[in-house]
Design an enzyme around this catalytic site. Structure first.
Site, PDB file in Angstrom:
ATOM      1  N   TYR A 108     107.275  69.255  67.042  1.00 51.42           N
ATOM      2  CA  TYR A 108     105.834  69.206  67.279  1.00 51.42           C
ATOM      3  C   TYR A 108     105.439  67.768  67.563  1.00 51.42           C
ATOM      4  CZ  TYR A 108     100.805  69.304  66.328  1.00 51.42           C
ATOM      5  OH  TYR A 108      99.441  69.168  66.420  1.00 51.42           O
ATOM      6  N   LYS A 123     106.730  71.820  70.973  1.00 53.04           N
ATOM      7  CA  LYS A 123     105.327  72.200  71.119  1.00 53.04           C
ATOM      8  C   LYS A 123     104.519  70.916  71.257  1.00 53.04           C
ATOM      9  CE  LYS A 123     101.084  73.140  69.320  1.00 53.04           C
ATOM     10  NZ  LYS A 123     100.305  73.321  68.108  1.00 53.04           N
TER      11      LYS A 123
END
Length: 300
Positions: free
Chosen positions: A140, A168
């Site tokens: 992330y 992500k």
């Protein structure tokens, strides 16, 4: 995982809220109902303990309870990919191992930092999480909120590890996203966040998005994904323009407050954001209600 075999995840993966009762326990029945409804709407995965899940505001017992409840509710129908977040490697590794033992299908690795950490420290943090579990790991990255973000060289290094399979990105910089895709050369696939325009990310090679708004508009989000996958870009952009309004509201108000407030309007007793976060204001509640009604996500 001993070789670079991606699990094939793609599509819409809502960031789940963490519904809590007045005494701070996890409202398991509410979370189960929400998950059942999201899966019925066609979502492709679930991610508890993301930013929408208020991971930074929960204690370890609450976080584990959210993961356990999510895994139990999903019943293997879609992958459950909880967030692991800490400032310290040892704590992050312990979380990852606990969630793997609880039946998670993957780990969303998030790095918190009080003092900034250099590239080597960032690399070692994510490497330690990946090596602590046998699950696929999603990196992330959010340079807008993190004091120590993943640089392009660190992302490229991490993409060489066998079970780091996805990233992500919440940078809202689509150019950076394309640069990441070019650097990793298919060793990782990319999910967008709500900071990006999902259709644009799909156009440049993304595989889907992990985002809080999909909790409120799952059917519409899945439809957008299907249009993108089918190359129906004119229809996709028409729907994207409608759905972008929800991202704009989220940018105006607190994220957890918006999603929890919207879910309350839809009949889910998810509670309020964990203090000191404020609940959605009356003005915000009215704006979210009007938007959900316009998008067909709230009863007439």
């Amino acid at each position: 995982m001993t070789n670079k075999t991606l699990p094939g995840w793609r599509g819409v993966m809502p960031y789940l809220v963490s519904p809590l009762t007045a005494d701070g326990s996890v409202a398991t029945e509410v979370l189960t109902r929400l998950i059942d409804d999201l899966i019925a709407a066609g979502v492709h995965g679930l991610s508890p303990l993301g930013s929408t899940g208020e991971f930074a505001y929960l204690n370890p017992d609450q976080r584990l309870a959210v993961v356990q409840a999510s895994v139990a509710a999903a019943r293997g129908r879609v992958p459950v990919i909880p967030g692991v977040a800490s400032c310290a490697i040892a704590d992050a590794v312990a979380q990852a191992r606990a969630y793997e033992a609880a039946g998670a299908d993957g780990i969303l690795a998030i790095m918190e930092a009080y003092f900034p950490v250099g590239d080597e420290g960032v690399y070692q943090y994510f490497k330690a999480i990946a090596e602590a579990v046998s699950l696929p790991v999603v990196l992330y990255t959010n340079p807008n909120f993190q004091r120590s973000d993943l640089s392009l060289p660190v992302i490229e290094r991490l993409s060489q590890l066998p079970n780091i399979a996805y990233l992500k990105d919440a940078s809202n910089n689509t150019g950076r996203l394309l640069s990441i895709m070019q650097r990793v050369q298919g060793r990782m696939q990319v999910f967008a966040a709500s900071a990006h325009i999902p259709a644009a990310v799909m156009l440049i090679g993304g595989v889907g998005w992990m985002a809080g708004p999909a909790c409120l508009v799952p059917r519409q989000s899945v439809r957008l994904y299907e249009l993108c996958r089918g190359g129906q870009w004119d229809e996709a952009m028409a729907l994207q323009r409608e759905l972008w309004a929800i991202n704009q509201v989220f940018a105006k108000y607190n994220l957890a407050a918006c999603v929890k407030g919207g879910l309350q309007l839809q009949g889910y007793a998810v509670g309020e954001p964990v203090p000191p976060q404020a609940p959605l204001s009356a003005e915000g509640r009215a704006e979210v209600a009007a938007l959900l009604t316009r998008l067909g996500a709230l009863g007439a």
